[in-house]
Design an enzyme around this catalytic site. Structure first.
Site, PDB file in Angstrom:
ATOM      1  N   ASP A 348     -24.366 -39.122  27.936  1.00 55.79           N
ATOM      2  CA  ASP A 348     -23.295 -39.083  26.947  1.00 55.79           C
ATOM      3  C   ASP A 348     -22.222 -40.056  27.445  1.00 55.79           C
ATOM      4  O   ASP A 348     -22.107 -40.266  28.651  1.00 55.79           O
ATOM      5  CB  ASP A 348     -22.762 -37.644  26.890  1.00 55.79           C
ATOM      6  CG  ASP A 348     -21.487 -37.544  26.094  1.00 55.79           C
ATOM      7  OD1 ASP A 348     -21.496 -38.012  24.953  1.00 55.79           O
ATOM      8  OD2 ASP A 348     -20.487 -37.012  26.618  1.00 55.79           O
ATOM      9  N   ASP A 542     -20.954 -33.456  28.793  1.00 48.53           N
ATOM     10  CA  ASP A 542     -19.854 -32.574  29.210  1.00 48.53           C
ATOM     11  C   ASP A 542     -19.183 -31.836  28.065  1.00 48.53           C
ATOM     12  O   ASP A 542     -18.338 -30.990  28.293  1.00 48.53           O
ATOM     13  CB  ASP A 542     -18.799 -33.404  29.947  1.00 48.53           C
ATOM     14  CG  ASP A 542     -18.013 -34.291  28.985  1.00 48.53           C
ATOM     15  OD1 ASP A 542     -18.626 -34.785  28.009  1.00 48.53           O
ATOM     16  OD2 ASP A 542     -16.803 -34.482  29.190  1.00 48.53           O
ATOM     17  N   ASP A 546     -22.599 -31.331  23.352  1.00 45.68           N
ATOM     18  CA  ASP A 546     -23.741 -31.713  24.191  1.00 45.68           C
ATOM     19  C   ASP A 546     -24.642 -30.528  24.514  1.00 45.68           C
ATOM     20  O   ASP A 546     -25.757 -30.715  25.001  1.00 45.68           O
ATOM     21  CB  ASP A 546     -23.256 -32.333  25.519  1.00 45.68           C
ATOM     22  CG  ASP A 546     -22.464 -33.615  25.302  1.00 45.68           C
ATOM     23  OD1 ASP A 546     -22.778 -34.313  24.326  1.00 45.68           O
ATOM     24  OD2 ASP A 546     -21.548 -33.894  26.077  1.00 45.68           O
TER      25      ASP A 546
END
Length: 647
Positions: A348, A542, A546
């Site tokens: 990410d 995080d 996600d």
């Protein structure tokens, strides 16, 4: 909601229950070990033989039949249903070894009852370690449920009333004040504000909302009052959808114990058949019933690998201890097995590769830089926007100029007057609106924007003074970590909700070749699923958005600096929030799994060598017991050698 609390307490009570059994069993097993060792190894007998046997039987009873009852029951049931597992071996070995103590009074066979308590105590220790190591799935769902707003302020019969979130209906008009959570998904019908959606999107900048903007339940309204028409309630909301995704993706991973259970499933029936065959053979050929029982018990005892119960958890214990010292928390044991097969690493962007908060990166000024920062920061000090905060942070002024007629121009910038000068700060749209020419600055603006930066144009009395570029900057060690991953042959992919331009700018900075941009939060898990068709995937993230992707991936690695729910959804958690931890976690996982394989080998090696000796009648059950103890010691020692691994 209560259902989840109930689930959580079941899980906690399982850990507590094994802990009670652990303490209980060792309280009785330690004196038994003392009796057995003093007599068999040092020839010191504290009582006469029969009294010792009775003492061991009395002390062993609670260990085997009280603390070990669930294991005994499961193992015996397995014998009748032909479903053989670790419990079948442990149950059979302990019960038969215990019964030899009773039979020894009739002179049939020697007493091996002490062995049974030792086996059970070791087995319970392993079970306790396992129950601690297992991830607590229900806690994740509970955390998600707790994110939602509990109450909502609605307009009913032209009156403003507060109701429980469950009572909100579609089409209700909700009033959301600054600092409050938006109760449910909806559409803004009146008002302007910035909404912090980071808990859902992971993106650091708040989203500007005005009439006709969509809003998501559980996100936080920042600085204006919003009137929101509810469009989705209850199980149809975005948050409920995320919860469902997390629930679905749970429990689909390969448990590490399967390998041991598979071997055991074949091993147990073979040993059973062998023990029976051995018994009848010896009885038939020697007509010595005592000897036949002794030898067949010896086969069962040597074949009961208590070290097998320890092989996996003890390695996990050492591995997770080493990880914890380095800020790598192993939440799910099975991730260690899966990690070695991972080929693709998906990262990410916001908060994982980058810091997750905007910083001033460039200043281009036609006047003195300190003057440009002074007037910009004096205005931005009055705004709550993260970009404004980044500029104020950069300026670090001791004293701010007095600003009059300050106004936030939502989604475009700010304006105000300092002394007699009219200051306008904002994007191109705002400059066009105010007829301020940016012609001389086009090259610089385009240059900053091509690097994925947000540009703030600063003007005084309709004349542009300079440009301040703001961006979410890359963490100090992201480049080093991604270089190491690339060098070790992993395929690195960046995934983000950002536009293509910003995403590619960050990716090229850190050395990532593949970029998947413009991904909606709920689609991250889908993208991971597509990549899984090309190989095992690790996902690193995080944000709350996600969580489904962390669960969907073969191994989810959560940044410890992220949201609680992302941490709960990860198989591994990096407490320091540094990507170098990913490299360490991969190496640690591989080293730990190597140890687990070696331990499973040692757990069986003794048996494989000793079983033929037992069948031949060359191995006394006491020697079998020593071999078993040795196999446990070997397993524990080998697991501890893991501490030398270079991670």
């Amino acid at each position: 909601m209560n259902h989840n609390h109930h689930e959580e307490s079941i899980e906690e009570s399982e850990i507590r229950s094994w802990k009670r059994k652990l303490f209980g069993s060792w309280i009785f097993a330690i004196p038994i070990a003392f009796f057995m060792l003093s007599e068999r190894f040092f020839g010191i007998s504290l009582f006469e033989e029969k009294t010792t046997v009775i003492t061991i039987l009395v002390l062993g009873f609670p260990v085997v039949f009280l603390f070990g009852w669930s294991t005994i029951r499961g193992g015996i049931r397995g014998l009748f249903t032909f479903y053989f597992n670790m419990d079948s071996l442990i149950a059979l070995g302990t019960v038969i070894a215990y019964l030899t103590g009773i039979f020894s009074f009739f002179g049939f066979v020697q007493d091996y009852s002490g062995i049974s308590a030792m086996i059970m105590a070791f087995f319970i220790t392993g079970k306790y370690v396992e129950s601690k190591a297992r991830g607590r799935a229900s806690a994740e769902i509970r955390k998600l449920l707790e994110l939602g707003a509990k109450k909502a302020r609605v307009i009913r019969n032209k009156k403003e009333i507060e109701i429980l979130i469950e009572e909100v209906n579609i089409e209700d008009i909700l009033i959301v004040k600054p600092g409050e959570k938006i109760p449910t998904d909806g559409i803004v019908i009146k008002g302007e504000s910035a909404v912090d959606e980071s808990m859902v999107t992971g993106e650091s900048l708040p989203a500007e909302k005005r009439a006709k903007s969509n809003v998501i339940g559980a996100t936080i309204n920042q600085d204006g009052i919003l009137y929101v028409k509810a469009t989705k309630v209850g199980k149809d909301t975005f948050l409920a959808h995320i919860i469902r995704l997390v629930e679905e993706a749970q429990g689909t991973k390969v448990p590490i114990q399967k390998l041991a259970d598979k071997i055991t499933g074949v091993f147990v029936p073979i040993i059973l058949a062998l023990a029976i065959l051995t018994f009848f053979n010896w009885w038939f050929f020697t007509s010595d019933l005592s000897r036949a029982i002794g030898i067949s018990v010896s086969v069962l005892v040597i074949a009961c690998p208590c070290s097998l119960g320890l092989a996996v958890p003890i390695s996990l214990m050492v591995g997770s201890g080493m990880g914890a010292k380095r800020g790598i928390l192993i939440r799910k044991g099975e991730a260690i097995q899966t990690m070695k097969q991972v080929k693709i690493i998906v990262l990410d962007k916001t908060g994982t590769i980058t810091k997750g908060k905007p910083e001033v990166t460039d200043i281009y000024s036609k006047v003195k830089e300190s003057y440009l920062l002074e007037i910009t920061a004096s205005l931005e000090k009055l705004s709550e926007h993260p970009i404004a905060k980044a500029i104020v942070e950069k300026a670090k002024l001791k004293k701010y100029k007095q600003v009059l007629n300050f106004k936030i121009l939502r989604g475009r910038g700010v304006e105000g007057t300092i002394g007699k000068k009219k200051i306008v700060i904002g994007n191109r749209t705002l400059m066009k609106e105010k007829n301020i020419s940016t012609r001389d600055f086009e090259f610089t603006i385009n240059n900053f924007e091509s690097q994925g930066k947000t540009t703030m144009i600063v003007s005084e009395n309709s004349k542009v003074l300079g440009i301040i570029a703001v961006a979410d900057t890359v963490k100090e060690d992201s480049i080093q970590a991604i270089t190491l991953l690339n060098d070790e042959g992993y395929r690195t992919v960046m995934i983000t909700g950002d536009n293509d331009l910003t995403a590619k700018a960050i990716a090229s900075q850190v050395g990532i070749k593949e970029v998947i941009a413009n991904v909606l939060p709920e689609d991250k898990a889908k993208k991971v699923e597509e990549l899984q068709q090309q190989g095992f995937v690790t996902f690193i993230g995080d944000g709350i958005n996600d969580a489904p992707a962390l669960k969907q991936s073969n191994v989810g690695i959560a940044m410890g600096t992220g949201t609680d729910i992302a941490i709960e959804a990860g198989d591994l958690v990096l407490a320091k929030g540094s990507l170098l931890g990913v490299v360490q976690a991969i190496r640690l996982s591989k080293a730990t799994f190597r140890k687990i394989k070696q331990n499973l080998f040692w757990a069986f090696a003794y048996n494989v060598v000793a079983i033929p000796l037992s069948v031949a009648g060359l191995l006394h059950p006491v020697i079998a017991e020593i071999a078993m103890a040795l196999s446990s010691i070997t397993v524990v020692t080998n697991a501890n050698l893991l501490r030398r691994a270079r991670v």
